[in-house]
Structures are given as C-alpha cells and as structure tokens.
Design a protein around this motif. Structure first.
Motif, PDB file in Angstrom:
ATOM      1  N   UNK A  24       0.841  -1.156   0.000  1.00 17.54           N
ATOM      2  CA  UNK A  24       0.000   0.000   0.000  1.00 17.54           C
ATOM      3  C   UNK A  24       0.890   1.224   0.000  1.00 17.54           C
ATOM      4  N   UNK A  25       1.122   1.771  -1.156  1.00 16.00           N
ATOM      5  CA  UNK A  25       2.122   2.802  -1.335  1.00 16.00           C
ATOM      6  C   UNK A  25       1.642   3.836  -2.345  1.00 16.00           C
ATOM      7  N   UNK A  26       2.530   4.667  -2.883  1.00 10.06           N
ATOM      8  CA  UNK A  26       2.053   5.690  -3.806  1.00 10.06           C
ATOM      9  C   UNK A  26       1.502   5.103  -5.112  1.00 10.06           C
ATOM     10  N   UNK A  27       0.893   5.964  -5.936  1.00 11.37           N
ATOM     11  CA  UNK A  27       0.238   5.472  -7.145  1.00 11.37           C
ATOM     12  C   UNK A  27       1.189   4.835  -8.143  1.00 11.37           C
ATOM     13  N   UNK A  28       0.584   4.109  -9.049  1.00 13.56           N
ATOM     14  CA  UNK A  28       1.360   3.588 -10.166  1.00 13.56           C
ATOM     15  C   UNK A  28       1.953   2.236  -9.883  1.00 13.56           C
ATOM     16  N   UNK A  29       2.762   1.792 -10.815  1.00 12.41           N
ATOM     17  CA  UNK A  29       3.332   0.458 -10.721  1.00 12.41           C
ATOM     18  C   UNK A  29       4.590   0.423  -9.871  1.00 12.41           C
ATOM     19  N   UNK A  30       5.113   1.609  -9.548  1.00 17.50           N
ATOM     20  CA  UNK A  30       6.358   1.646  -8.786  1.00 17.50           C
ATOM     21  C   UNK A  30       6.071   2.109  -7.364  1.00 17.50           C
ATOM     22  N   UNK A  31       6.561   1.357  -6.404  1.00 17.58           N
ATOM     23  CA  UNK A  31       6.328   1.690  -5.005  1.00 17.58           C
ATOM     24  C   UNK A  31       7.311   2.763  -4.550  1.00 17.58           C
ATOM     25  N   UNK A  32       7.049   3.322  -3.373  1.00 12.67           N
ATOM     26  CA  UNK A  32       7.906   4.393  -2.850  1.00 12.67           C
ATOM     27  C   UNK A  32       9.353   3.919  -2.714  1.00 12.67           C
ATOM     28  N   UNK A  33       9.532   2.655  -2.400  1.00 11.31           N
ATOM     29  CA  UNK A  33      10.899   2.152  -2.205  1.00 11.31           C
ATOM     30  C   UNK A  33      11.549   1.737  -3.525  1.00 11.31           C
ATOM     31  N   UNK A  34      10.882   2.031  -4.640  1.00 10.04           N
ATOM     32  CA  UNK A  34      11.490   1.763  -5.948  1.00 10.04           C
ATOM     33  C   UNK A  34      11.139   0.403  -6.516  1.00 10.04           C
ATOM     34  N   UNK A  35      10.538  -0.476  -5.700  1.00 10.61           N
ATOM     35  CA  UNK A  35      10.168  -1.787  -6.250  1.00 10.61           C
ATOM     36  C   UNK A  35       8.991  -1.633  -7.206  1.00 10.61           C
ATOM     37  N   UNK A  36       8.908  -2.549  -8.149  1.00 11.46           N
ATOM     38  CA  UNK A  36       7.909  -2.447  -9.200  1.00 11.46           C
ATOM     39  C   UNK A  36       6.910  -3.593  -9.079  1.00 11.46           C
ATOM     40  N   UNK A  37       5.654  -3.292  -9.356  1.00 12.15           N
ATOM     41  CA  UNK A  37       4.619  -4.336  -9.297  1.00 12.15           C
ATOM     42  C   UNK A  37       4.681  -5.168 -10.570  1.00 12.15           C
ATOM     43  N   UNK A  38       4.772  -6.471 -10.418  1.00 16.08           N
ATOM     44  CA  UNK A  38       4.789  -7.333 -11.610  1.00 16.08           C
ATOM     45  C   UNK A  38       3.387  -7.549 -12.164  1.00 16.08           C
ATOM     46  N   UNK A  39       2.381  -7.394 -11.305  1.00 16.81           N
ATOM     47  CA  UNK A  39       1.003  -7.557 -11.787  1.00 16.81           C
ATOM     48  C   UNK A  39       0.706  -6.428 -12.770  1.00 16.81           C
ATOM     49  N   UNK A  40       0.079  -6.781 -13.874  1.00 22.74           N
ATOM     50  CA  UNK A  40      -0.295  -5.760 -14.846  1.00 22.74           C
ATOM     51  C   UNK A  40       0.734  -5.594 -15.953  1.00 22.74           C
ATOM     52  N   UNK A  41       1.896  -6.242 -15.829  1.00 22.24           N
ATOM     53  CA  UNK A  41       2.876  -6.190 -16.925  1.00 22.24           C
ATOM     54  C   UNK A  41       2.488  -7.218 -17.988  1.00 22.24           C
ATOM     55  N   UNK A  42       2.702  -6.855 -19.238  1.00 24.23           N
ATOM     56  CA  UNK A  42       2.519  -7.847 -20.299  1.00 24.23           C
ATOM     57  C   UNK A  42       3.675  -8.842 -20.214  1.00 24.23           C
ATOM     58  N   UNK A  43       3.560  -9.936 -20.940  1.00 22.62           N
ATOM     59  CA  UNK A  43       4.670 -10.902 -20.951  1.00 22.62           C
ATOM     60  C   UNK A  43       5.958 -10.240 -21.432  1.00 22.62           C
ATOM     61  N   UNK A  44       5.837  -9.388 -22.467  1.00 22.64           N
ATOM     62  CA  UNK A  44       7.033  -8.738 -23.013  1.00 22.64           C
ATOM     63  C   UNK A  44       7.668  -7.825 -21.959  1.00 22.64           C
ATOM     64  N   UNK A  45       6.826  -7.100 -21.227  1.00 22.43           N
ATOM     65  CA  UNK A  45       7.373  -6.215 -20.196  1.00 22.43           C
ATOM     66  C   UNK A  45       8.010  -7.018 -19.067  1.00 22.43           C
ATOM     67  N   UNK A  46       7.400  -8.155 -18.753  1.00 23.36           N
ATOM     68  CA  UNK A  46       7.982  -8.995 -17.707  1.00 23.36           C
ATOM     69  C   UNK A  46       9.334  -9.541 -18.168  1.00 23.36           C
ATOM     70  N   UNK A  47       9.416  -9.885 -19.458  1.00 22.69           N
ATOM     71  CA  UNK A  47      10.683 -10.384 -19.995  1.00 22.69           C
ATOM     72  C   UNK A  47      11.762  -9.305 -19.895  1.00 22.69           C
TER      73      UNK A  47
END
Ligand code: SAH
Ligand code: SF4
Length: 394
Positions: A24-47
């Motif tokens: 539970x952090x700021x908006x978007x796919x990137x958290x305040x600590x810089x980690x990125x949410x893998x949910x919502x990425x396409x396969x290509x983005x995950x690659x």
C-alpha cells in the motif's frame, strides 16, 4: 437496511486476503521504495524486467504461472525459481493487490468490495453469484468515477478522478479470487465461483481502452487465469470509434447501453449520444466483428417509468435491432439516493419484454442483485463521503 453487514468477510476470507496484503504505497506500478509491481505487466514487459536481472526469457513462463495460475504473492513461495532469484526478485519487485477497504454481503449473497489503490483512490467490485449454479460473475470497475454523467447512473454523479491501470483492473479480479480461495486457476470450463467477468462497474471501459485491453489480455492468457473471451463482456455507453477495436483486438462479448430509441431522449439520458447518435451506434453494432447468433450483442435497456417504457419505444427498439444477432437485457431501474427516476412497474416491463420476444429476440429481465448494499447496476459510487455513509448504516 438491517441486512447490511459491513466487513462481512469470514475470518478465513479475511485471513486469505491479509496474507496477500496490498503493498500500500504511492500510485502507479512503482512503489515508494522503488520496487515495481509485476502484476499488470505484459509478458514482453515482464521479460524486459527479467532481462535487466540477466535472467533468461523462460523465467517469464515460470513467474506467470506462479502469479496468475497459482495466485502466489510471495517470491519465497515460488519454489521453481531458486533461492537466489527469489531474493533478487523480492528486492526489485512485488506482486501486488489492492487493499480491501470494506466488503459488504447482500442478503442475496451478492458481495461488494471497496478496493483501495496505492494512491488512496477507491473503486468498487461486485461478485454476483449465479442463482442456480455454483459460479458467478465478477463486475469490475475500469475508472474511478466517470466522465459521462448518464442521468440515471449513480457513478455518473461522481466526477472522473482517474483511469485505473491494468494492474488495478486485474488486481480487482485477483483480490476477489483471494477472498473466495479460488487459486490455483482451474482450466477454463471447470466449475469455479468466479467464472465470468463483466466490465460493468464504475467507469466507461472504452475511455480507458489501453489499460482495459491489457488487463483482459492478461486475464485471457491460457497459462494464467485463462478465462475464455466468451466469458468476458465489455459494456459501453457507445464510444463508437473504439467498438471496432474491441471486436478485432479482444474478441470479447459486447454489451451496449442503449436505454433510449430516439436521439432526443438518448441525448438526455446518455449525453454521449450527442457525439455518437443512435444511427452511428447501430452501424457500429452491425459491423461488430464476431457477432453471430451464438455470440449476440447485448443491448442494455434500463426501464424508467413513463420515460422510455412505452409500447412505441418497444416497437422502435425492435426496428433498430432488426436483423442483428442481438438480445436485449431489460434492467429495472435501480434507485439511489437523489435519483430522479422511478422503476417501471413489473407489468410494464413484462409487456415490453413480450413485444421484443414476439419479434424473435430474447429479452430477459435482469433481476436486481445486491440492491440492499447499493451493489446493483448503476448504484456504485465511492466518494469517501458515500463510503463513510455506508459504514455508518447498520
Ligand atoms: N459505462 C459502461 C459500463 C458501466 S455501467 C456503460 O455505461 O455501459 C453498467 C450498466 O448499468 C449500464 O448498462 C448502465 O447503463 C446501467 N445502469 C446505470 N445506472 C443504472 C441504474 N440506476 N439502474 C439500472 N442500471 C443502471
Ligand atoms: Fe458512466 Fe456507464 Fe454510468 Fe454512463 S452508465 S455514467 S457511462 S458508468
């Protein structure tokens, strides 16, 4: 409203949700600590994300399986990845979920979740169990609020705050699955409670097409949630230029919120009609790719007493859809605090339905579900004021 029970999750359901608690952090796919949410990425983005860690492409398949088939949110539980990779993933990424801000269960077992996203914005998601069978539909929101202000719709009184991202759209479905304990994903066709998606919650999906399309592509991926496109229905108030793309690119079912058969009335009820009038809307429906007798276009028609429910309206409706693979869903108007309309009497609805049936079209009357918790069509609205008012009731 004595039937209303707030936070009506059972202990087990609550525990399952908390075990996967939202990051539970700021908006978007990137958290305040810089980690990125893998949910919502396409396969290509995950690659790409994995390539940055010097990991080979086959890891995508493994990760995808853990996230979308098994529903796992902890890297440490992804046993096929090996400890060192688990640790590196946990340093750079999360597998997120929206937070369940509240949950109410109707006396008919319809359940409304209020989900909170990283920036504190909220949207509602409704699970509607099938009355006869052991399965049901999840109604997902695509925007916080709506720009379109249809006169009979509660969501339309809430201004658009923002579009939901792909992660937030898929996340509603995944968090609902968490609650019902429906991981791993069964093969499509197998019995499960959350078996259908309807994009009929808050917002206009075709004004947030990119995120909706990405989310549905993820949901349909055969190695993850694997929902067939036939089990997904997108409802639009008639954003004509985007309707072709739905058919061509997604192939999901289409529902069109018609509600009036004359432009003067539709201009008033569905103001988007001023931009895309009925003739343009019907032309888009007629050329909708993939429509056939086994895949009909659904026309939604909210029955408003004395406004759009006359015999003449029924006749004009039949004329508009003549020759189309179509069915009509008659929705008794669901009132909300401050709404200006009344529900058509049952006899009127029945007569209207009969006329459409007689013309050879199926016209089921949609039974209102979850009205006691304002979870029925068009009743969703989530300003914090409304949410607080909900919580205050018993
Ligand atoms: N924005 C999209 C999808 C969300 S609305 C759309 O308009 O199609 C989902 C359905 O609920 C639409 O058919 C909408 O017209 C209908 N609806 C809105 N308010 C309603 C109300 N008060 N009673 C019954 N149906 C309503
Ligand atoms: Fe928006 Fe659909 Fe409600 Fe119209 S009916 S205001 S398009 S959510």
């Amino acid at each position: 409203m004595s039937a209303m029970r707030d936070d009506s999750l059972t202990e087990a359901e609550r525990a399952r949700i908390l075990a996967k608690a939202a990051l539970f952090d700021p908006p978007g796919d990137v958290l305040a600590d810089g980690r990125r949410d893998l949910v919502g990425l396409s396969r290509a983005e995950m690659a790409q994300a994995l390539a940055a860690l010097d990991e080979p492409a086959f890891r995508v398949k493994q990760l995808w399986h853990w996230i979308y088939h098994r529903g796992v949110t902890e890297f440490a539980a992804m046993t096929s990845l090996g400890r060192p990779l688990q640790t590196r993933l946990a340093e750079g990424f999360v597998v997120g979920r929206p937070l369940v801000a509240s949950c109410q269960t109707s006396r008919d077992q319809t359940r409304k979740f209020l989900f909170r996203f990283r920036d504190g914005q909220e949207a509602e998601t409704v699970y509607i169990p099938d009355r006869e069978e052991d399965r049901g539909a999840v109604c997902l929101s695509t925007q916080v609020g709506c720009t379109l202000s249809c006169r009979f719709c509660h969501t339309g009184t809430q201004r658009l705050t923002r579009n939901l991202g792909a992660a937030e759209i898929v996340g509603q479905f995944m968090a609902a699955r968490d609650a019902y304990g429906e991981w791993p994903s069964p093969a499509d066709g197998a019995t499960r409670l959350l078996s259908t998606i309807v994009l009929m919650g808050m917002g206009e999906p075709l004004y947030n097409y990119a995120n909706v399309a990405k989310a549905m592509t993820i949901v349909m991926d055969g190695e993850g949630i694997a929902l067939s496109r036939r089990r997904i229905t997108l409802s639009t108030s008639g954003v004509v230029p985007m309707m072709d793309r739905v058919g061509e690119e997604l192939g999901v079912n289409l529902a069109v919120s018609l509600h009036a058969v004359r432009d003067d009335l539709r201009d008033e009820l569905v103001p988007l009609n001023r931009k895309y009038p009925i003739a343009a809307l019907m032309a888009a429906c007629r050329r909708f790719p993939g429509a056939s007798n086994t895949r009909r276009i659904t026309f939604e028609y909210v029955m408003l007493k004395g406004v759009n429910d006359s015999d003449a309206d029924a006749r004009e409706l039949i004329r508009l859809i003549a020759g189309m693979p179509a069915k009509v869903n008659l929705i008794p108007f669901n009132p909300w605090p401050g709404s200006a309309y009344e529900t058509s009497p049952a006899e009127r609805v029945a007569k209207f339905a009969q006329a459409i049936n007689d013309a050879g079209f199926s016209a089921p009357v949609r039974a209102p579900r979850g009205r006691d918790i304002l979870a029925a069509c068009g009743q969703l609205k989530t300003t914090s004021a409304r949410a607080r008012a909900d919580l205050a009731q018993d």
